[in-house]
Write an enzyme that holds these catalytic residues in place. Structure first.
Site, PDB file in Angstrom:
ATOM      1  N   LYS A 181       0.886  -1.182   0.000  1.00 41.05           N
ATOM      2  CA  LYS A 181       0.000   0.000   0.000  1.00 41.05           C
ATOM      3  C   LYS A 181       0.913   1.219   0.000  1.00 41.05           C
ATOM      4  CE  LYS A 181      -2.005   3.008   2.160  1.00 41.05           C
ATOM      5  NZ  LYS A 181      -1.877   4.456   1.810  1.00 41.05           N
ATOM      6  N   GLU A 255       8.981   1.321  11.287  1.00 37.29           N
ATOM      7  CA  GLU A 255      10.068   2.289  11.027  1.00 37.29           C
ATOM      8  C   GLU A 255       9.433   3.665  11.091  1.00 37.29           C
ATOM      9  OE1 GLU A 255      13.262   1.822  10.570  1.00 37.29           O
ATOM     10  OE2 GLU A 255      13.154  -0.342  10.693  1.00 37.29           O
ATOM     11  N   CYS A 289      13.214  10.838   7.546  1.00 37.64           N
ATOM     12  CA  CYS A 289      13.020  10.423   8.935  1.00 37.64           C
ATOM     13  C   CYS A 289      14.269  10.692   9.764  1.00 37.64           C
ATOM     14  CB  CYS A 289      12.657   8.944   8.981  1.00 37.64           C
ATOM     15  SG  CYS A 289      13.837   7.907   8.110  1.00 37.64           S
ATOM     16  N   GLU A 390       8.332  15.998  15.625  1.00 38.93           N
ATOM     17  CA  GLU A 390       8.918  15.989  14.290  1.00 38.93           C
ATOM     18  C   GLU A 390       8.200  17.009  13.395  1.00 38.93           C
ATOM     19  OE1 GLU A 390       8.024  12.490  11.904  1.00 38.93           O
ATOM     20  OE2 GLU A 390      10.108  12.384  11.278  1.00 38.93           O
TER      21      GLU A 390
END
Ligand code: NAD
Length: 498
Positions: A181, A255, A289, A390
């Site tokens: 996906k 992750e 990331c 973040e």
């Protein structure tokens, strides 16, 4: 699978080697962030489409893929890598048009994934069981290492091909099949990857692609036919996925995001450290990331380093991601652009000072694009929201420190633990920092380095499990213990020995 439309391109799901429209007939559009225009349209899938894809993946597992020898399986993965590299320009153009990242970076990623497929292809026939020395010597006890089944792979938009291969390569090397996906922001390249897999000889149904938003991801996570979820994305989505998968006892590799510290000691090579700080946050417009979004600079060199950072940030050329001289592209989505703005505004409300940037940028000829200035903030308290959450944008927070203990406490003082950078020429300090920092990756005098054979993943809320390296294959296997009595004696529990 792909048809040209006047206004853009149209893609359907890819299931069992065929292009399949979503059963509901619903579609959604993706936007080119460099000009704000619609770029292409995709199937908006739901549970029924996921059902079809999982059935195809199960059939492939029971059929052609499951019957291949591990060596042959590995060779096919290697051939897939060659095919992807040969089409890296096309893949990069598809991705750049959807996430606005520089064409050169997307092309480099599409090229380098062959190294991942060579490595994991090579590991496919090195998955071995063990013989266990059981007390009773007539018993032969050994282990078989078997695939888990169908793996649901869910990826974000920032590095679509790279992250897809990081998940799929170990999963397929271990003998599983996949339902992928992709992000609703960058779905196009997934179809190219699936088609190239079949060109390389990987049987239809081994890699299936269903597109759509969060609801499709949830349908995949909740599907009883999916043995494991391998998710790359935000910590909030990771949390939701872990609890949903947990409710039906399916495992997951996660992750997730980061708020990585990049620490410069007084004895560092300042020229190199400045490059490391800049590339750690402004490469890819901060949309990685591993972005080094918190810089800690020793007080003895703080003013010098901050001045140099600001001068360099002023010179970064924003522009069309396809142009070779562009150094920073737009935010990938209008939502990400608004997040950059609102997080900087909140940081300023909480006392931060802007040294450079902090606003939308206008690029001539691309006035509707989602551009944001490279931004440097300082005077930040450790509990300023931008020091904890973040951004996923080009926003660097700079803070001075006095000594090692102080900077370790500051660096470890968030919920995240994905990566950390250390700039020093003092050997003992470098390795002491490597031990003390709570992060899955510590870079010493470098930043953003990554390799197919070096484990990657997060401590704390940055994730569970590892991709890359040998241990990532273990995460897609289950171990069966086989007991075989080789003597003619039988132990009858109902017969007493005297
Ligand atoms: P996101 O979490 O919003 O979405 C990622 C993917 O998950 C998309 O395909 C989305 O449709 C799907 N999704 C979202 N919620 C879901 C749910 N509840 N159930 C199932 N699927 C769901 O992330 P994003 O905005 O696309 O990507 C940015 C994030 O990804 C950042 O936090 C970044 O740090 C992280 N990231 C992590 C790594 C890593 O390797 N650790 C690499 C790249 C990006």
């Amino acid at each position: 699978m792909q048809t040209q439309l006047e206004s853009g391109q149209s893609f359907d799901n890819y299931i069992a080697g065929r292009s399949v429209a979503s059963l509901s007939g619903q579609r959604f559009e993706s936007i080119n962030p460099a000009n704000g225009q619609a770029w292409g349209s995709f199937a908006e899938s739901d549970r029924d489409d996921v059902d079809l894809a999982v059935a195809a993946a199960r059939d492939a597992l029971a059929g052609a893929w499951g019957k291949l020898s591990p060596t042959r399986r590995g060779r096919l993965l290697m051939a897939w890598g060659e095919k992807i590299a040969a089409r890296s320009e096309k893949i990069a153009r598809l991705e750049s048009a959807q996430n606005g990242k520089l064409l050169a970076e997307m092309k480099a990623q599409a090229n380098v994934v062959k190294e991942w497929l060579y490595y994991f292809g090579g590991l496919a026939d090195k998955i071995e069981g063990r013989v266990i020395p059981i007390e009773r010597q007539s018993v032969l006890n050994y282990t078989l290492r078997e695939p888990l089944g169908v793996i649901g792979v869910i990826v974000p938009w920032n590095s679509p091909t790279f992250l897809t291969i990081m998940s799929c390569a170990p999963a397929l090397a271990a003998g599983n099949t996949v339902v992928l996906k992709p992000s609703e922001v960058t779905s196009a390249s997934a179809f190219e990857l699936a088609r190239l897999a079949e060109e390389a000889g990987i049987p239809p149904g081994v890699i299936n692609v269903v597109t759509g938003a969060r609801a499709v991801g949830e349908a995949l996570v909740n599907h009883e036919g999916v043995a494991k979820i391998c998710f790359t994305g935000s910590d909030s989505a990771g949390r939701a996925i872990a609890s949903q998968a947990g409710a039906r006892l399916a495992s997951c590799t996660l992750e997730l995001g980061g708020k990585s510290p990049n620490i410069v000691f007084g004895d560092a090579l300042v020229d190199n450290a400045v490059v490391g700080l800049l590339s750690g946050i402004f490469a890819a417009a901060g949309q990685t990331c591993i972005a080094g979004s918190r810089a800690y600079v020793h007080e003895s060199i703080y003013d010098e380093v901050v001045d140099r950072l600001v001068q360099r940030a002023k010179g970064i050329r924003l522009g069309d991601p396809l142009a070779p001289d562009t150094q920073m592209g737009p935010a990938a989505t209008a939502m990400q652009l608004r997040k950059n703005e609102s997080m900087v505004a909140k940081a300023v409300d909480a006392g931060a000072q802007i040294l450079h940037g902090g606003r939308r940028a206008s690029v001539p000829g691309l006035e509707q694009g989602f551009f944001f200035e490279p931004t440097i903030l300082h005077r930040l308290a450790a509990d300023n929201p931008i020091m904890q959450e973040e951004v996923f944008g080009p926003v660097l927070a700079v803070t001075p420190f006095r000594d090692d203990d102080e900077v370790v406490a500051l660096a470890n003082g968030t919920k995240f633990g994905l990566a950390a950078g250390v700039w020093t020429r003092e050997l003992r300090r470098a390795h002491s920092m490597a031990r003390r920092l709570q992060a899955g990756t510590v870079w010493i005098n470098t930043y953003r380095a990554m390799a197919f054979n070096s484990p990657f993943g997060g401590y704390k809320d940055s994730g569970i499990g590892r991709v890359n390296g040998m241990e990532s294959v273990d995460q897609f296997l289950q171990t069966k213990s086989v007991w075989c009595e080789t003597s003619d004696e039988i132990q009858d529990p109902f017969v007493l020995k005297v």
